[in-house]
Design a protein around this motif. Structure first.
Motif, PDB file in Angstrom:
ATOM      1  N   ARG A   1       0.857  -1.189   0.000  1.00 53.50           N
ATOM      2  CA  ARG A   1       0.000   0.000   0.000  1.00 53.50           C
ATOM      3  C   ARG A   1       0.898   1.246   0.000  1.00 53.50           C
ATOM      4  NH1 ARG A   1      -4.759  -0.323   2.985  1.00 53.50           N
ATOM      5  NH2 ARG A   1      -3.982   1.211   4.454  1.00 53.50           N
ATOM      6  N   VAL A   2       0.846   2.008  -1.086  1.00 54.84           N
ATOM      7  CA  VAL A   2       1.724   3.173  -1.195  1.00 54.84           C
ATOM      8  C   VAL A   2       0.895   4.437  -1.430  1.00 54.84           C
ATOM      9  CG1 VAL A   2       3.541   4.262  -2.575  1.00 54.84           C
ATOM     10  CG2 VAL A   2       3.707   1.847  -1.985  1.00 54.84           C
ATOM     11  N   TYR A   3       1.287   5.503  -0.762  1.00 53.69           N
ATOM     12  CA  TYR A   3       0.624   6.805  -0.881  1.00 53.69           C
ATOM     13  C   TYR A   3       1.521   7.675  -1.753  1.00 53.69           C
ATOM     14  CZ  TYR A   3      -2.341  10.595   0.955  1.00 53.69           C
ATOM     15  OH  TYR A   3      -3.242  11.619   1.108  1.00 53.69           O
ATOM     16  N   VAL A   4       0.941   8.323  -2.765  1.00 48.19           N
ATOM     17  CA  VAL A   4       1.755   8.999  -3.773  1.00 48.19           C
ATOM     18  C   VAL A   4       1.473  10.504  -3.802  1.00 48.19           C
ATOM     19  CG1 VAL A   4       2.229   9.128  -6.246  1.00 48.19           C
ATOM     20  CG2 VAL A   4       1.825   6.918  -5.190  1.00 48.19           C
TER      21      VAL A   4
ATOM     22  N   GLU B   1      -3.476   9.360  -4.882  1.00 49.45           N
ATOM     23  CA  GLU B   1      -2.491  10.193  -5.558  1.00 49.45           C
ATOM     24  C   GLU B   1      -2.869  11.633  -5.309  1.00 49.45           C
ATOM     25  OE1 GLU B   1      -3.149   9.645  -9.841  1.00 49.45           O
ATOM     26  OE2 GLU B   1      -3.366   7.513  -9.434  1.00 49.45           O
ATOM     27  N   VAL B   2      -1.987  12.358  -4.696  1.00 50.22           N
ATOM     28  CA  VAL B   2      -2.270  13.740  -4.325  1.00 50.22           C
ATOM     29  C   VAL B   2      -1.409  14.668  -5.166  1.00 50.22           C
ATOM     30  CG1 VAL B   2      -2.139  15.425  -2.462  1.00 50.22           C
ATOM     31  CG2 VAL B   2      -2.904  13.094  -1.992  1.00 50.22           C
ATOM     32  N   TYR B   3      -2.061  15.650  -5.802  1.00 50.90           N
ATOM     33  CA  TYR B   3      -1.312  16.626  -6.588  1.00 50.90           C
ATOM     34  C   TYR B   3      -1.370  17.960  -5.877  1.00 50.90           C
ATOM     35  CZ  TYR B   3      -1.540  13.047 -10.141  1.00 50.90           C
ATOM     36  OH  TYR B   3      -1.405  11.870 -10.810  1.00 50.90           O
ATOM     37  N   THR B   4      -0.206  18.516  -5.569  1.00 51.68           N
ATOM     38  CA  THR B   4      -0.168  19.768  -4.819  1.00 51.68           C
ATOM     39  C   THR B   4       0.232  20.915  -5.732  1.00 51.68           C
ATOM     40  OG1 THR B   4       2.097  19.241  -4.230  1.00 51.68           O
ATOM     41  CG2 THR B   4       0.413  18.660  -2.643  1.00 51.68           C
ATOM     42  N   GLN B   5      -0.095  22.097  -5.269  1.00 52.79           N
ATOM     43  CA  GLN B   5       0.237  23.314  -6.001  1.00 52.79           C
ATOM     44  C   GLN B   5       1.748  23.387  -6.253  1.00 52.79           C
ATOM     45  OE1 GLN B   5      -1.390  26.738  -3.996  1.00 52.79           O
ATOM     46  NE2 GLN B   5       0.030  28.082  -5.053  1.00 52.79           N
ATOM     47  N   VAL B   6       2.138  23.821  -7.441  1.00 51.13           N
ATOM     48  CA  VAL B   6       3.554  23.936  -7.766  1.00 51.13           C
ATOM     49  C   VAL B   6       4.207  24.987  -6.860  1.00 51.13           C
ATOM     50  CG1 VAL B   6       5.198  24.480  -9.587  1.00 51.13           C
ATOM     51  CG2 VAL B   6       3.102  23.257 -10.125  1.00 51.13           C
ATOM     52  N   ASN B   7       5.360  24.641  -6.317  1.00 53.15           N
ATOM     53  CA  ASN B   7       6.104  25.504  -5.390  1.00 53.15           C
ATOM     54  C   ASN B   7       5.381  25.786  -4.076  1.00 53.15           C
ATOM     55  OD1 ASN B   7       8.437  25.703  -6.871  1.00 53.15           O
ATOM     56  ND2 ASN B   7       7.704  27.442  -8.065  1.00 53.15           N
ATOM     57  N   GLN B   8       4.562  24.842  -3.653  1.00 47.04           N
ATOM     58  CA  GLN B   8       3.904  24.978  -2.355  1.00 47.04           C
ATOM     59  C   GLN B   8       4.960  24.843  -1.259  1.00 47.04           C
ATOM     60  OE1 GLN B   8       0.285  22.680  -1.953  1.00 47.04           O
ATOM     61  NE2 GLN B   8       0.960  21.899   0.004  1.00 47.04           N
ATOM     62  N   PRO B   9       4.923  25.731  -0.254  1.00 47.69           N
ATOM     63  CA  PRO B   9       5.937  25.594   0.798  1.00 47.69           C
ATOM     64  C   PRO B   9       5.564  24.606   1.904  1.00 47.69           C
ATOM     65  CG  PRO B   9       4.797  27.702   0.978  1.00 47.69           C
ATOM     66  CD  PRO B   9       4.193  26.987  -0.174  1.00 47.69           C
ATOM     67  N   ASP B  10       4.306  24.580   2.318  1.00 50.43           N
ATOM     68  CA  ASP B  10       3.945  23.818   3.507  1.00 50.43           C
ATOM     69  C   ASP B  10       3.217  22.532   3.140  1.00 50.43           C
ATOM     70  OD1 ASP B  10       3.862  23.553   6.347  1.00 50.43           O
ATOM     71  OD2 ASP B  10       1.706  23.904   6.230  1.00 50.43           O
ATOM     72  N   TYR B  11       3.692  21.397   3.680  1.00 50.59           N
ATOM     73  CA  TYR B  11       3.075  20.113   3.355  1.00 50.59           C
ATOM     74  C   TYR B  11       2.490  19.427   4.588  1.00 50.59           C
ATOM     75  CZ  TYR B  11       5.220  20.750  -1.159  1.00 50.59           C
ATOM     76  OH  TYR B  11       5.570  21.261  -2.375  1.00 50.59           O
ATOM     77  N   ALA B  12       2.338  20.188   5.668  1.00 51.53           N
ATOM     78  CA  ALA B  12       1.847  19.580   6.903  1.00 51.53           C
ATOM     79  C   ALA B  12       0.502  18.891   6.665  1.00 51.53           C
ATOM     80  CB  ALA B  12       1.716  20.649   7.988  1.00 51.53           C
ATOM     81  N   ALA B  13      -0.385  19.537   5.920  1.00 48.81           N
ATOM     82  CA  ALA B  13      -1.720  18.977   5.698  1.00 48.81           C
ATOM     83  C   ALA B  13      -1.618  17.665   4.932  1.00 48.81           C
ATOM     84  CB  ALA B  13      -2.579  19.971   4.920  1.00 48.81           C
ATOM     85  N   GLU B  14      -0.807  17.640   3.878  1.00 45.13           N
ATOM     86  CA  GLU B  14      -0.697  16.444   3.049  1.00 45.13           C
ATOM     87  C   GLU B  14      -0.047  15.307   3.825  1.00 45.13           C
ATOM     88  OE1 GLU B  14       0.027  19.485   2.095  1.00 45.13           O
ATOM     89  OE2 GLU B  14      -1.292  19.866   0.390  1.00 45.13           O
ATOM     90  N   ILE B  15       0.964  15.655   4.654  1.00 40.45           N
ATOM     91  CA  ILE B  15       1.650  14.610   5.415  1.00 40.45           C
ATOM     92  C   ILE B  15       0.688  13.981   6.413  1.00 40.45           C
ATOM     93  CG2 ILE B  15       3.477  14.195   7.123  1.00 40.45           C
ATOM     94  CD1 ILE B  15       5.157  16.290   5.567  1.00 40.45           C
ATOM     95  N   ALA B  16      -0.126  14.820   7.060  1.00 38.87           N
ATOM     96  CA  ALA B  16      -1.090  14.275   8.020  1.00 38.87           C
ATOM     97  C   ALA B  16      -2.088  13.344   7.329  1.00 38.87           C
ATOM     98  CB  ALA B  16      -1.822  15.412   8.732  1.00 38.87           C
ATOM     99  N   GLN B  17      -2.536  13.746   6.127  1.00 42.68           N
ATOM    100  CA  GLN B  17      -3.471  12.878   5.379  1.00 42.68           C
ATOM    101  C   GLN B  17      -2.794  11.551   5.032  1.00 42.68           C
ATOM    102  OE1 GLN B  17      -6.262  15.055   6.035  1.00 42.68           O
ATOM    103  NE2 GLN B  17      -6.971  13.834   4.306  1.00 42.68           N
TER     104      GLN B  17
ATOM    105  N   LYS C   1      -2.372   5.242   6.639  1.00 43.23           N
ATOM    106  CA  LYS C   1      -1.574   4.085   7.069  1.00 43.23           C
ATOM    107  C   LYS C   1      -0.945   3.306   5.916  1.00 43.23           C
ATOM    108  CE  LYS C   1      -3.737   3.435  11.520  1.00 43.23           C
ATOM    109  NZ  LYS C   1      -4.604   4.654  11.455  1.00 43.23           N
ATOM    110  N   PRO C   2      -0.105   3.963   5.128  1.00 41.89           N
ATOM    111  CA  PRO C   2       0.537   3.259   4.009  1.00 41.89           C
ATOM    112  C   PRO C   2       1.768   2.475   4.451  1.00 41.89           C
ATOM    113  CG  PRO C   2       1.203   5.541   4.017  1.00 41.89           C
ATOM    114  CD  PRO C   2       0.330   5.356   5.228  1.00 41.89           C
TER     115      PRO C   2
END
Lengths: 387, 325, 306
Positions: A160-163, A189-205, A210-211
């Motif tokens: 199980r991999v989270y991308v 598969e999560v696509y984030t805004q180009v040059n986004q600085p903060d990834y706290a939200a994505e990391i928590a998701q 549980k990958p």
């Protein structure tokens, strides 16, 4: 009015200044300003080192390298491509870090019958239907770059991999390349805004899903942001971080111990064991005071490729077919290991598993941990009409 | 003073008209591209200046309209529609509707709030373009062939140049008439003292909205031309940086003057072109430092112009010419 | 979606908001009191981060790095204010925007010249390197430190502005500058003081952001736009507005990014949701700002002017 006339005369004189003859002009296009500047600098420095190693010339011919900054804007890329073609009258163009710039300038350059050696960006359309007899790549196709990690994740037994990837075409190519060889389940598969600085939200998701492992593609500064924040969340030891083009020679100096334990798949590593690479790495470090990235390796290869091909045609581009055949022979020793061209003039090459480890002096460094693919070709060459 | 002000536009446009001739004589077609680009951005800056210079409304989001123009060409071309009339028609129609709606909302505010709300709309469209995956998303989309306007072969760089030139000259003329007509006077009155204009019985919102839409449409036109020039449509055209560049061009050239924005665009683009290719053979690698860090020099020039020249470059040129007689 | 995940995301939003507050407070002080638009605020933040990274590497102490970064940025900020910006107070906003835009270009290139194009190294101090367990999810200790520093700054600014003599002058200056000058207060000194305070706050933000974001040329610009959004939404010129504006932007942005794509997937097809999700999430704060400004052009918590 007199003033205006003299202005016009001055303009005419300035425009008439003719270029010097008798040498080969090479246009070098890369990103030298903004967040992508470090990648462009590596590309350029390695190319110049390649010329040094070939005796200050390429194929025995004196060369002039004209460096241009695309500012990571496709429209500026088109502008400087036109300048190189129409004003500087270059015979060869090389470089290009980003796919969007590549897509914008590929057509004007190859349409003008100018040889174009791409040393990084390899957007999928150019590998397949849009391939050109004038375009050669010393890098890879955007999604075949990510296939090795798909295979490696399968080999490592992750189910199980989270991308995660940036929301642009190269990001989508990355995910599709990864999925082509990954046999397990992609949780999201999560696509984030180009040059986004903060990834706290994505990391928590990602953690909440549980990958078994997290796979990311975040080149440049985005990679530094993501890897630091991932490591600070205490996750590197817990949920393995797999990546391609994220932790590399340009970002590791900023990450150092924050990246130790990360697993990457890569076409290159500075500790690859071949004589040409040992010389390249040693001299690159001596000249520029840093360890070369894969961007540097690919650009050094571009210089070597041009050197070998120009030697075959005695430094003359008069016969374009002959020069093309000489390029296609790829008669040089790549610092990345075995290298030859496919029908679409993209390389068939090896990909390696490269881990970030603590080296003998306690510093974070890359270490090759095996070959994931031998003689790997991209998936699109059959769509290319070239033979 | 008066003569200089009158003569300058003629000389300036005359020089622009001569560029293709000089380029062909010297065999340097590259200058066609540079000056085409100068005129396209000059046109966009001209449009923005209608509300910024004459109306006192600082829009920080006019790149949005550049983007609408470019994407109209890009998207229609992607679907096989090559007619330039269709491109232009669609661009102006979409642009007019967008400008009308956005203008209605934005003009409720003024000052800093107006700057930021126009930025907000431009950013929303920027992210919309980034989300248009079938049209290249963040990478943008390349345009296989330039717009087809009947017998006009835009594929030829010289023809394209003169088309852009004609549109720029026509826009200058129309704006010249507009700012000196009642409409322009009311607009400038709003800039100076809107309350008084209201007291005089002018429906100022209607005037400002009309000016906003007109200024947006000029930018849409510039966007259509930009897409034709670069044969590329990209969300990068809508970035806030581009809106900022337009403002810089206007202020650099001279705000509130008709020709100032075009002079500003020419100056900024020429500075970029000269400094990045600067090779004078100076010692200690100064050339390379200038090439690599040209933006710092541009920054310094901008500061000098703001601190020393009250009416921008154009005002200074006219003033000097007038004194020189 | 579990309650603990929602809570974590709210905390993430709060933390991003507080980081923005460190920037927005300085910017709004300078704007509100001196009526000066300082686009180079983001550059001061960048310089703060660079000074901090270098000092941290040289001294090995995060605290020392903070002191050095704040002092150096403050000195530089005051020098720039005296040399160039002070002449612009009487000019209109556009001239200020243009000059400070020029400064951004100069600072970016200066940083590239000194430190190179590649991002520089900076890590969290060892004492804050761990994580705190939050309802079963690990949360970086360093992010709690950011929250603590931000709240402390907010409190200190409140005390400074509402409980001290300098603060009284600052408030008076904001309400009616010429009148304060007429009363014999050295308004020039007051301006330099406020500008220096803004620069110091920017440097503090740079210090705190250094270990989590890439320290690289141009790092100030994208965050400057977010900061502008925060202060305009909150209400220009008031610290309270800057605080609530920043928190609102941080929370809306974070929660939008976290949950909007998943939400869209509930009623859109997967491919469409994947395309629309990130685009919509990025638009959210601008939408918020546009709505706020359309309804309340002076923001949510405007400063009261006479």
């Amino acid at each position: 009015m007199k003033r205006a006339l003299s202005l016009a005369a001055a303009l005419a004189i300035a425009l008439a200044a003719a270029p010097a003859a008798g040498e080969i002009k090479i246009g070098f296009i890369a990103t030298f300003s903004g967040p992508g500047a470090a990648l462009g600098q590596d590309l350029y420095d390695a190319f110049m080192l390649g010329i040094d190693h070939a005796g200050g010339k390429l194929g025995g011919q004196t060369v002039e390298v004209i460096k241009e900054d695309d500012q990571l804007k496709p429209e500026v890329g088109v502008q400087i491509a036109r300048k190189l073609i129409e004003k500087d009258r270059v015979q060869i163009v090389t470089g290009v870090i980003f796919s969007n710039v590549m897509m914008a300038i590929h057509k004007p350059i190859t349409d003008a019958g100018i040889f174009f050696i791409g040393s990084n960006a390899g957007p999928t359309p150019l590998t397949g239907k849009g391939c050109s007899p004038y375009f050669f790549s010393t890098s890879w196709n955007n999604d075949s770059l990510h296939e090795p990690m798909g295979k490696l994740a399968t080999d490592l037994g992750y189910k199980r991999v989270y991308v995660l990837a940036p929301n642009y075409q190269a990001g989508k190519d990355a995910v599709s390349g990864f999925k082509r060889y990954f046999k397990g389940q992609v949780l999201d598969e999560v696509y984030t805004q180009v040059n986004q600085p903060d990834y706290a939200a994505e990391i928590a998701q990602a953690v909440a899903a549980k990958p078994d492992a997290v796979y990311v593609f975040y080149p440049g500064g985005m990679g530094i942001n993501f890897v630091r924040q991932y490591q600070q969340s205490g996750l590197i030891g817990k949920i393995p971080l797999l990546s391609t083009a994220t932790i590399d020679g340009t970002t590791l100096p900023a990450l150092k111990e924050a990246a130790i334990g990360a697993i990457t798949a890569s076409p290159y590593s500075p500790d690859l064991d071949n004589p040409q690479n040992k010389r390249f790495v040693a001299d690159f470090r001596k000249k520029y005071g840093r360890t070369p990235s894969w961007y540097a390796a690919q650009s050094y290869d571009a210089a070597q490729l041009l050197d070998s091909a120009l030697r075959k045609v005695n430094g003359s581009l008069a016969n374009k077919e002959a020069f093309r055949a000489a390029l296609k022979a790829a008669d040089f020793k790549s610092v990345t290991g075995p290298f030859r061209f496919n029908t679409n003039q993209f390389p068939i090459r090896d990909f390696y598993r490269v881990d970030v480890v603590k080296d003998a002096s306690g510093q974070a460094a890359f270490a090759v941990k095996g070959t994931v693919f031998k003689d790997h070709a991209d998936n699109y060459s059959k769509e290319c009409a070239l033979k | 003073m008066r003569d200089a002000r009158r003569a300058f536009p003629v000389v300036f446009l005359g020089l622009l008209a001569l560029v293709p001739v000089v380029a062909h004589l010297t065999g340097e077609p590259y200058y066609l591209t540079v000056f085409s680009r100068i005129m396209v951005f000059g046109l966009a800056a001209l449009g923005l200046n209608l509300i910024l210079g004459f109306g006192g409304l600082v829009s920080f989001g006019h790149a949005l309209y550049l983007g609408i123009g470019a994407y109209a060409v890009g998207i229609l071309s992607a679907h096989g529609v090559t007619s330039g009339f269709a491109h232009l028609g669609a661009a102006l129609a979409v642009g007019a509707v967008a400008a009308l709606l956005i203008g209605l909302v934005c003009l409720r505010t003024s000052g800093m709030a107006f700057i930021m709300i126009t930025l907000a709309f431009a950013q929303m469209f920027y992210f919309l373009a980034v989300g248009l995956r079938q049209y290249g998303g963040d990478d943008g989309l390349s345009i296989p062939a330039r717009s087809a306007f009947g017998p006009l072969a835009l594929q030829d760089a010289t023809v394209l140049y003169y088309v852009i030139f004609a549109l720029l000259a026509a826009t200058l003329y129309v704006l010249h008439r507009v700012v000196h007509a009642r409409f322009g006077m009311v607009l400038q009155g709003c800039r100076e003292n809107e309350r008084r204009m209201i007291a005089l019985g002018f429906p100022t919102l209607r005037y400002k909205l009309a000016a906003y839409v007109a200024s947006a449409l000029i930018c849409v036109l510039a966007g259509v031309l930009l897409a034709n020039l670069t044969q590329y449509a990209s969300p990068a055209y809508m970035q806030w940086v581009v809106s900022g560049d337009l403002i810089v061009m206007i202020l650099f050239g001279g705000m509130g003057t008709l020709l100032g924005p075009v002079v500003g665009a020419a100056a900024i683009i020429a500075i970029e072109d000269v400094l990045t290719a600067f090779r004078l053979g100076l010692p200690w690698g100064i050339d390379q430092v200038v090439n690599a860090h040209w933006m710092a020099i541009l920054g310094a020039l901008i500061i000098v112009v703001v601190l020393t020249l009250k009416q921008g470059l154009y005002g200074w040129l006219v003033h000097r010419a007038a004194r020189a007689g | 979606m579990t309650a603990s995940l929602l809570f974590t995301q709210l905390l993430n939003g709060l933390q991003l908001g507080i980081l923005l507050f460190l920037l927005s407070s300085g910017l709004t002080l300078v704007f509100g009191i001196m009526n000066f638009v300082n686009l180079a605020h983001g550059s001061l933040y960048m310089l703060g981060a660079y000074f901090a990274a270098s000092a941290f590497r040289a001294t090995g102490s995060f605290l020392a790095a903070g002191v050095i970064a704040v002092a150096a940025t403050l000195a530089l900020g005051v020098a720039v204010e005296r040399l160039a910006l002070a002449r612009l107070y009487a000019r209109d906003h556009l001239d200020q925007v243009l000059t400070t835009f020029g400064l951004i270009l100069i600072f970016n290139e200066a940083v590239r010249f000194v430190w190179g194009s590649a991002p520089v190294y900076m890590n969290v101090p060892a004492a804050l390197a761990g994580t705190v367990n939050l309802f079963g999810l690990p949360y970086p200790a360093y992010r709690f430190a950011i929250i603590a520093v931000g709240l402390a700054v907010g409190l200190a600014l409140y005390v400074l502005i509402h409980r001290t003599r300098v603060g009284m002058l600052i408030r008076a200056g904001a309400a009616n500058g010429p009148m304060v000058a007429a009363l014999g207060v050295n308004i020039r000194l007051l301006n330099t003081l406020v500008f220096g305070l803004g620069a110091a706050l920017a440097a503090l933000a740079g210090l705190m952001a250094g270990p989590i974001f890439a320290v690289q040329p141009g790092m100030g610009e994208s965050i400057l736009i977010l900061t502008l959004v925060a202060i305009v939404t909150g209400g220009i010129g008031s610290i309270r507005g800057a605080f609530y504006g920043a928190l609102l932007v941080g929370v809306v942005d974070t929660v939008g990014r976290a949950f909007l794509p998943a939400l869209l997937r509930e009623f859109l097809d997967r491919a469409l949701a994947q395309a629309a999700g990130p685009a919509l999430a990025s638009m959210l704060i601008y939408l918020l700002m546009a709505v706020v400004l359309a309804l309340r052009p002076r923001g949510l918590f405007p400063v009261k002017r006479s």
